[in-house]
Design an enzyme around this catalytic site. Structure first.
Site, PDB file in Angstrom:
ATOM      1  N   MET A  19       0.851  -1.201   0.000  1.00 58.04           N
ATOM      2  CA  MET A  19       0.000   0.000   0.000  1.00 58.04           C
ATOM      3  C   MET A  19       0.884   1.248   0.000  1.00 58.04           C
ATOM      4  SD  MET A  19      -3.242  -0.836   2.469  1.00 58.04           S
ATOM      5  CE  MET A  19      -2.360  -1.711   3.748  1.00 58.04           C
ATOM      6  N   CYS A 102      -2.340  -1.758 -10.258  1.00 60.95           N
ATOM      7  CA  CYS A 102      -2.621  -0.395  -9.819  1.00 60.95           C
ATOM      8  C   CYS A 102      -3.537   0.313 -10.818  1.00 60.95           C
ATOM      9  CB  CYS A 102      -1.314   0.390  -9.669  1.00 60.95           C
ATOM     10  SG  CYS A 102      -1.626   2.093  -9.207  1.00 60.95           S
ATOM     11  N   ASN A 204      -7.569 -11.387  -2.541  1.00 56.97           N
ATOM     12  CA  ASN A 204      -7.461 -10.027  -2.001  1.00 56.97           C
ATOM     13  C   ASN A 204      -8.718  -9.229  -2.349  1.00 56.97           C
ATOM     14  OD1 ASN A 204      -6.118  -7.009  -3.138  1.00 56.97           O
ATOM     15  ND2 ASN A 204      -6.066  -7.542  -0.972  1.00 56.97           N
ATOM     16  N   ASP A 206     -11.402  -6.649   0.330  1.00 58.36           N
ATOM     17  CA  ASP A 206     -12.498  -6.585   1.301  1.00 58.36           C
ATOM     18  C   ASP A 206     -12.411  -7.587   2.455  1.00 58.36           C
ATOM     19  OD1 ASP A 206     -13.367  -4.700  -0.477  1.00 58.36           O
ATOM     20  OD2 ASP A 206     -15.112  -5.828  -1.185  1.00 58.36           O
TER      21      ASP A 206
HETATM   22  C1  LIG Z   1      -3.754   3.487   0.450  1.00 60.01           C
HETATM   23  C2  LIG Z   1      -3.627   2.334  -0.517  1.00 60.01           C
HETATM   24  C3  LIG Z   1      -2.455   2.201  -1.254  1.00 60.01           C
HETATM   25  C4  LIG Z   1      -2.305   1.130  -2.138  1.00 60.01           C
HETATM   26  N1  LIG Z   1      -1.113   0.977  -2.799  1.00 60.01           N
HETATM   27  C5  LIG Z   1      -0.897  -0.167  -3.532  1.00 60.01           C
HETATM   28  C6  LIG Z   1       0.395  -0.471  -4.060  1.00 60.01           C
HETATM   29  O1  LIG Z   1       1.367   0.284  -3.877  1.00 60.01           O
HETATM   30  N2  LIG Z   1       0.527  -1.617  -4.775  1.00 60.01           N
HETATM   31  C7  LIG Z   1      -0.513  -2.487  -4.984  1.00 60.01           C
HETATM   32  O2  LIG Z   1      -0.329  -3.524  -5.616  1.00 60.01           O
HETATM   33  N3  LIG Z   1      -1.729  -2.220  -4.485  1.00 60.01           N
HETATM   34  C8  LIG Z   1      -1.938  -1.114  -3.752  1.00 60.01           C
HETATM   35  N4  LIG Z   1      -3.154  -0.905  -3.160  1.00 60.01           N
HETATM   36  C9  LIG Z   1      -4.199  -1.931  -3.296  1.00 60.01           C
HETATM   37  C10 LIG Z   1      -4.125  -2.914  -2.117  1.00 60.01           C
HETATM   38  O3  LIG Z   1      -2.919  -3.627  -2.142  1.00 60.01           O
HETATM   39  C11 LIG Z   1      -5.301  -3.916  -2.189  1.00 60.01           C
HETATM   40  O4  LIG Z   1      -5.244  -4.609  -3.410  1.00 60.01           O
HETATM   41  C12 LIG Z   1      -6.660  -3.244  -2.081  1.00 60.01           C
HETATM   42  O5  LIG Z   1      -6.677  -2.257  -1.068  1.00 60.01           O
HETATM   43  C13 LIG Z   1      -7.765  -4.255  -1.801  1.00 60.01           C
HETATM   44  O6  LIG Z   1      -7.525  -4.955  -0.602  1.00 60.01           O
HETATM   45  P1  LIG Z   1      -8.266  -4.560   0.787  1.00 60.01           P
HETATM   46  O7  LIG Z   1      -9.731  -4.569   0.505  1.00 60.01           O
HETATM   47  O8  LIG Z   1      -7.835  -5.605   1.767  1.00 60.01           O
HETATM   48  O9  LIG Z   1      -7.803  -3.184   1.130  1.00 60.01           O
HETATM   49  C14 LIG Z   1      -3.352   0.186  -2.313  1.00 60.01           C
HETATM   50  C15 LIG Z   1      -4.518   0.350  -1.574  1.00 60.01           C
HETATM   51  C16 LIG Z   1      -4.669   1.398  -0.686  1.00 60.01           C
HETATM   52  C17 LIG Z   1      -5.941   1.523   0.115  1.00 60.01           C
END
Ligand SMILES: Cc1cc2nc3c(=O)[nH]c(=O)nc-3n(C[C@H](O)[C@H](O)[C@H](O)COP(=O)(O)O)c2cc1C
Length: 330
Positions: A19, A102, A204, A206
């Site tokens: 993230m 991304c 991955n 939610d």
């Molecule tokens: C603040 C933020 C930054 C993120 N930066 C990246 C990143 O650098 N690389 C990446 O593959 N995904 C990035 N993501 C996506 C997360 O890795 C993940 O796929 C997404 O949040 C869904 O998972 P979750 O519902 O558990 O948050 C980012 C998500 C958030 C919220």
């Protein structure tokens, strides 16, 4: 037992998602202490790395205590990606992860991140070249597809595996969805159930409760859960999921003392790592969640997020510890 290359990552590992501006060394260390089995850096630009951009190279720092750790890079240019692999290797990560998910415009418009979902051949050839260029295991993080009408994740996953990708993490949304709607885990399960797939398939999107992690394991049969937003300011999420798996019961939430201790250590590690100014500034985003639920907290929160001097932030932590001692979190 899931394995990424030769790395044993345990039974149904919990992975800290990459993230941007969140998954830095201090935060990763806290998540690791609380049970994350694998942690990833935020994405790092291959173009930035080969130009030695300070902002990119700083992101390569890793602590011994957080292993196994994957460094995630993004880009669409083969030469830059290969050169980046060499730079990344010098930091000694356990895994190199490629970001093919991304969704943001500035990345996608250059054909990188989720942009590459429009060109599966390039996605596969980039991965192949990177696998051949390093001895480290290469993993991929991606989305279901570009949009609802072009979901090809089954084919994509198989092709990535065939060129040597060692694990795949799939966010159950398309690029078009960005972060809207609900993540759909069914296509991820299809990937897992493909009899030709033998590398770990991590789900991955939610996972925000122990029940959901369990559903991903038991109803969808995935090999592990990658967790992002639920961990922001709440590294205890990992131990809570593990406790639930073990006992079927919810673990009591962290006490006030544990929260203050985490906030203190987070800030101190951040200052040690990137200096006073950036350390103070970049840790701010975590405090709201650390102390979520405490009534009439605004005065303290304001001090934490507006003070430029760490002494004042540490003082605010001391005040909170005194003022709310014994507070019972729901
Ligand atoms: C603040 C933020 C930054 C993120 N930066 C990246 C990143 O650098 N690389 C990446 O593959 N995904 C990035 N993501 C996506 C997360 O890795 C993940 O796929 C997404 O949040 C869904 O998972 P979750 O519902 O558990 O948050 C980012 C998500 C958030 C919220």
């Amino acid at each position: 037992m899931a394995k990424i290359g030769n790395i044993d990552v345990g039974d149904f590992p919990l992975l800290l998602a990459p993230m941007e501006d969140v998954s830095d060394p201090p935060f990763r260390a806290l998540c690791k202490e609380q049970g994350a089995d694998v942690v990833y850096t935020e994405f790092i630009s291959s173009e930035g790395l080969i130009r030695d951009a300070a902002k990119s190279t700083m992101k390569l720092d890793i602590y011994e205590k957080e292993r196994p750790v994957g460094i995630q890079i993004f880009g669409a240019n083969l030469e830059s990606m290969l050169q980046s692999v060499e730079i990344v290797e010098k930091s000694g990560p356990d895994i190199i992860d490629i970001n093919f998910g991304c969704p943001v415009k500035k990345v996608v418009s250059k054909g990188a991140g989720a942009g590459i979902l429009k060109d599966v051949d390039l996605m596969v050839s980039l991965t192949k070249a990177m696998v051949e260029h390093t001895k480290l295991p290469v993993t991929v993080k991606t989305r279901l597809g570009w949009d609802h009408d072009s979901i090809k994740i089954l084919e994509v996953a198989e092709k990535l595996q065939d060129v040597g990708c060692q694990a795949i993490s799939i966010h159950g949304r398309t690029r078009a969805q960005m972060y809207k709607g609900e993540a759909d885990w069914a296509p991820i399960a299809e990937v897992k159930n493909n009899p030709r797939m033998h590398i770990p398939v991590f789900g991955n999107g939610d996972v925000d409760s122990p029940e959901k992690a369990m559903e991903m394991r038991d109803s969808y049969g995935l090999d592990g859960a990658m967790i992002g937003r639920a961990s922001i300011g709440y590294p205890w999420f990992f131990r809570e999921v593990k406790h639930y798996f073990k006992t079927g019961e919810h673990m009591a939430p962290p006490t006030l003392e544990e929260r203050v201790d985490a906030a203190r250590r987070h800030l101190q590690m951040a200052i040690d790592w990137k200096g006073e100014r950036l350390g103070v500034f970049e840790t701010r985003r975590h405090y709201t969640n650390y102390f979520k639920g405490i009534p009439h907290f605004k005065e303290y929160r304001m001090k934490m997020v507006t003070s430029d001097d760490s002494i004042d932030v540490f003082k605010a932590f001391d005040e909170v510890e005194k003022e709310f001692a014994g507070y019972e979190f729901a």
